[in-house]
Design a protein around this motif. Structure first.
Motif, PDB file in Angstrom:
ATOM      1  N   VAL A   1       1.069  -1.205   0.163  1.00 41.01           N
ATOM      2  CA  VAL A   1       0.274   0.008   0.042  1.00 41.01           C
ATOM      3  C   VAL A   1       0.796   1.308  -0.011  1.00 41.01           C
ATOM      4  N   ILE A   2       0.773   2.037  -1.122  1.00 44.11           N
ATOM      5  CA  ILE A   2       1.616   3.224  -1.150  1.00 44.11           C
ATOM      6  C   ILE A   2       0.749   4.573  -0.860  1.00 44.11           C
ATOM      7  N   GLN A   3      -0.498   4.541  -0.848  1.00 41.82           N
ATOM      8  CA  GLN A   3      -1.283   5.776  -0.649  1.00 41.82           C
ATOM      9  C   GLN A   3      -2.803   5.219  -0.236  1.00 41.82           C
ATOM     10  N   LYS A   4      -3.296   6.194   0.798  1.00 34.12           N
ATOM     11  CA  LYS A   4      -4.302   5.756   1.372  1.00 34.12           C
ATOM     12  C   LYS A   4      -5.185   7.088   1.638  1.00 34.12           C
ATOM     13  N   ILE A   5      -6.337   7.183   1.190  1.00 35.58           N
ATOM     14  CA  ILE A   5      -7.374   8.078   1.307  1.00 35.58           C
ATOM     15  C   ILE A   5      -8.600   7.792   1.990  1.00 35.58           C
ATOM     16  N   GLU A   6      -8.666   8.575   2.969  1.00 38.94           N
ATOM     17  CA  GLU A   6      -9.914   8.431   3.799  1.00 38.94           C
ATOM     18  C   GLU A   6     -10.788   9.620   3.592  1.00 38.94           C
ATOM     19  N   MET A   7     -11.991   9.313   3.166  1.00 41.09           N
ATOM     20  CA  MET A   7     -13.040  10.340   2.719  1.00 41.09           C
ATOM     21  C   MET A   7     -14.399  10.118   3.556  1.00 41.09           C
ATOM     22  N   LYS A   8     -14.980  11.188   3.489  1.00 40.69           N
ATOM     23  CA  LYS A   8     -16.279  11.272   4.313  1.00 40.69           C
ATOM     24  C   LYS A   8     -17.215  10.213   4.044  1.00 40.69           C
ATOM     25  N   ASN A   9     -18.208  10.077   4.954  1.00 42.96           N
ATOM     26  CA  ASN A   9     -19.141   8.807   4.892  1.00 42.96           C
ATOM     27  C   ASN A   9     -18.458   7.553   4.796  1.00 42.96           C
TER      28      ASN A   9
ATOM     29  N   TYR B   1     -15.731   6.271   3.263  1.00 40.98           N
ATOM     30  CA  TYR B   1     -15.133   5.606   2.120  1.00 40.98           C
ATOM     31  C   TYR B   1     -13.567   5.659   2.409  1.00 40.98           C
ATOM     32  N   ILE B   2     -13.141   4.617   2.108  1.00 41.64           N
ATOM     33  CA  ILE B   2     -11.532   4.479   1.907  1.00 41.64           C
ATOM     34  C   ILE B   2     -10.952   4.053   0.588  1.00 41.64           C
ATOM     35  N   ILE B   3      -9.992   4.628   0.075  1.00 34.36           N
ATOM     36  CA  ILE B   3      -9.222   4.233  -1.068  1.00 34.36           C
ATOM     37  C   ILE B   3      -7.806   3.946  -0.726  1.00 34.36           C
ATOM     38  N   LYS B   4      -7.306   2.621  -1.205  1.00 30.19           N
ATOM     39  CA  LYS B   4      -6.136   2.414  -1.161  1.00 30.19           C
ATOM     40  C   LYS B   4      -5.338   2.221  -2.297  1.00 30.19           C
ATOM     41  N   VAL B   5      -4.206   2.691  -2.435  1.00 29.86           N
ATOM     42  CA  VAL B   5      -3.428   2.410  -3.796  1.00 29.86           C
ATOM     43  C   VAL B   5      -2.195   1.367  -3.442  1.00 29.86           C
ATOM     44  N   TYR B   6      -2.333   0.269  -4.432  1.00 32.19           N
ATOM     45  CA  TYR B   6      -1.222  -0.974  -4.206  1.00 32.19           C
ATOM     46  C   TYR B   6      -0.481  -0.862  -5.327  1.00 32.19           C
ATOM     47  N   GLN B   7       0.954  -1.207  -4.916  1.00 28.49           N
ATOM     48  CA  GLN B   7       1.841  -1.053  -6.054  1.00 28.49           C
ATOM     49  C   GLN B   7       2.616  -2.625  -5.994  1.00 28.49           C
ATOM     50  N   THR B   8       2.731  -3.009  -7.237  1.00 32.67           N
ATOM     51  CA  THR B   8       3.566  -4.444  -7.229  1.00 32.67           C
ATOM     52  C   THR B   8       4.469  -4.224  -7.738  1.00 32.67           C
ATOM     53  N   ASN B   9       5.729  -4.683  -7.269  1.00 29.31           N
ATOM     54  CA  ASN B   9       6.803  -4.596  -7.809  1.00 29.31           C
ATOM     55  C   ASN B   9       7.555  -6.104  -8.121  1.00 29.31           C
ATOM     56  N   CYS B  10       7.686  -6.434  -9.424  1.00 26.55           N
ATOM     57  CA  CYS B  10       8.390  -7.855  -9.547  1.00 26.55           C
ATOM     58  C   CYS B  10       9.755  -7.858  -9.966  1.00 26.55           C
ATOM     59  N   GLY B  11      10.460  -6.829  -9.649  1.00 25.10           N
ATOM     60  CA  GLY B  11      11.953  -6.827 -10.092  1.00 25.10           C
ATOM     61  C   GLY B  11      12.352  -5.702 -10.887  1.00 25.10           C
ATOM     62  N   ALA B  12      13.720  -5.443 -10.803  1.00 23.33           N
ATOM     63  CA  ALA B  12      14.344  -4.192 -11.540  1.00 23.33           C
ATOM     64  C   ALA B  12      14.031  -4.380 -12.934  1.00 23.33           C
ATOM     65  N   THR B  13      13.770  -5.290 -13.750  1.00 22.54           N
ATOM     66  CA  THR B  13      13.492  -5.316 -15.188  1.00 22.54           C
ATOM     67  C   THR B  13      12.054  -5.048 -15.570  1.00 22.54           C
TER      68      THR B  13
ATOM     69  N   ASP C   1       8.083  -2.924 -15.103  1.00 21.98           N
ATOM     70  CA  ASP C   1       7.568  -1.801 -14.554  1.00 21.98           C
ATOM     71  C   ASP C   1       6.606  -1.813 -13.488  1.00 21.98           C
ATOM     72  N   PHE C   2       6.278  -1.063 -12.335  1.00 17.82           N
ATOM     73  CA  PHE C   2       5.494  -1.403 -11.484  1.00 17.82           C
ATOM     74  C   PHE C   2       3.892  -1.503 -12.091  1.00 17.82           C
ATOM     75  N   GLY C   3       3.116  -2.261 -11.229  1.00 19.62           N
ATOM     76  CA  GLY C   3       1.547  -2.559 -11.402  1.00 19.62           C
ATOM     77  C   GLY C   3       0.860  -1.902 -10.329  1.00 19.62           C
ATOM     78  N   TYR C   4      -0.209  -1.295 -10.606  1.00 17.63           N
ATOM     79  CA  TYR C   4      -0.858  -0.685  -9.618  1.00 17.63           C
ATOM     80  C   TYR C   4      -2.508  -1.290  -9.515  1.00 17.63           C
ATOM     81  N   LYS C   5      -3.101  -1.102  -8.504  1.00 17.99           N
ATOM     82  CA  LYS C   5      -4.458  -1.235  -8.337  1.00 17.99           C
ATOM     83  C   LYS C   5      -4.899  -0.195  -7.322  1.00 17.99           C
ATOM     84  N   LEU C   6      -6.339   0.024  -7.329  1.00 20.95           N
ATOM     85  CA  LEU C   6      -6.993   0.940  -6.635  1.00 20.95           C
ATOM     86  C   LEU C   6      -8.205   0.426  -5.962  1.00 20.95           C
ATOM     87  N   THR C   7      -8.381   0.309  -4.549  1.00 18.24           N
ATOM     88  CA  THR C   7      -9.265  -0.517  -4.052  1.00 18.24           C
ATOM     89  C   THR C   7     -10.218   0.705  -3.391  1.00 18.24           C
ATOM     90  N   LEU C   8     -11.433   0.328  -3.167  1.00 24.69           N
ATOM     91  CA  LEU C   8     -12.449   1.102  -2.552  1.00 24.69           C
ATOM     92  C   LEU C   8     -13.060   0.461  -1.377  1.00 24.69           C
TER      93      LEU C   8
END
Length: 304
Positions: free
Chosen positions: A46-54, A56-68, A70-77
């Motif tokens: 988890v590289i970012q967390k956003i807590e909103m009113k009512n 709701y919470i958003i989390k940003v996940y970063q997947t790292n599979c090695g130096a060669t 690129d990163f992958g990302y997903k957003l959960t609510l």
């Protein structure tokens, strides 16, 4: 010259191939990627967390599979940390991920970076609609071009001093950065709004089409000394013709992947002339292809 990551242009073209493979994996969808991550030893943080009113919470996940790769990302609510739902799967053409989000008038608004490559996104969660916006505005890819862009097309053509990346449909909106918009999403005053970047040479020289034409020619940008304005140079009459030309000059063996290879392993003159005859079917600037096959730096030629 800088690449997607803001680093000097990579001399090892094998790394470019590894990046292409990682993009292909990402394009298969976030759910597949993050499921596989657990099996092949990738980190998922988890590289970012956003807590909103009512609640709701958003989390940003970063997947790292090695130096060669690129990163992958997903957003959960989630709502009060219950009922987790993935609402966005994406990658970055360059730079770092940053998400802005808020709830307004019972709608969730999510804004992402101009360099974001969107693979999949949701529309609702627990009855709340979700609106996604690219910072600086969303760029649409014409349906006519999407239909032309085939899965078996070359994604990268590599010969001597020049590597040309051809963006996939989902990468094209992110590919406008540094040309149509800045890395912060500010529109460029020196870029024609009808030009749509579909690729880049050495990450600095734009290859584009006219977005308002159904079967546009393909152009490379040219910038004269002490000028910030791009001019167009036609290098193919159609996108299909552009792909055919790329396949003629791409070096699949990898034995001509470096600028110095033009001295030790040049293309035979007979092959150059044969290729030029096949390419020269329409009114285009044939010198683009001639110079590429002779090992001349296209970025030096077109950006003076």
């Amino acid at each position: 010259m800088m690449n997607r990551k803001g680093e000097p242009v990579r001399k090892n073209k094998k790394i470019l191939l590894a990046v292409a493979v990682s993009i292909l994996i990402l394009s298969m969808g976030g759910k597949y990627l993050f499921a596989m991550a657990q099996k092949i030893g990738c980190s998922d943080d988890v590289i970012q967390k956003i807590e909103m009113k009512n609640g709701y919470i958003i989390k940003v996940y970063q997947t790292n599979c090695g130096a060669t790769t690129d990163f992958g990302y997903k957003l959960t609510l989630t709502h009060h940390d219950k009922d987790v739902k993935e609402i966005l799967s994406y990658g970055m053409l360059e730079g770092d991920s940053h998400i802005d989000a808020d709830v307004h008038n019972d709608q969730l608004n999510v804004t992402y970076s101009p360099s974001t490559i969107v693979y999949s996104k949701g529309t609702h969660h627990k009855g709340i609609p979700i609106h996604f916006e690219r910072k600086g505005g969303n760029t649409s890819v014409p349906v006519s071009f999407k239909n032309q862009r085939k899965s078996f097309d070359l994604d990268m053509a590599d010969l001597f001093a020049n590597s040309l990346i051809v963006y996939r449909n989902e990468e094209i909106p992110a590919g406008q950065v540094h040309f149509a918009v800045s890395e912060k999403g500010n529109p460029s005053k020196t870029w024609n709004s009808n030009w749509l970047v579909i690729g880049a040479i050495e990450y600095t020289l734009p290859v584009f089409i006219h977005s308002d034409e159904e079967n546009s020619s393909v152009y490379v940008g040219q910038k004269e000394k002490n000028s910030s304005t791009w001019k167009e140079v036609k290098i193919a009459s159609t996108y299909r013709g552009f792909q055919k030309s790329l396949k003629l000059i791409d070096d699949p063996s990898g034995k001509r992947s470096f600028p110095e290879d033009v001295k030790t392993n040049p293309l035979p003159e007979k092959e150059i002339k044969h290729n030029l005859r096949k390419i020269n079917k329409e009114n285009i600037d044939l010198s683009f292809w001639n110079d590429w096959m002779r090992g001349i730096s296209l970025t030096d030629k077109y950006i003076q």
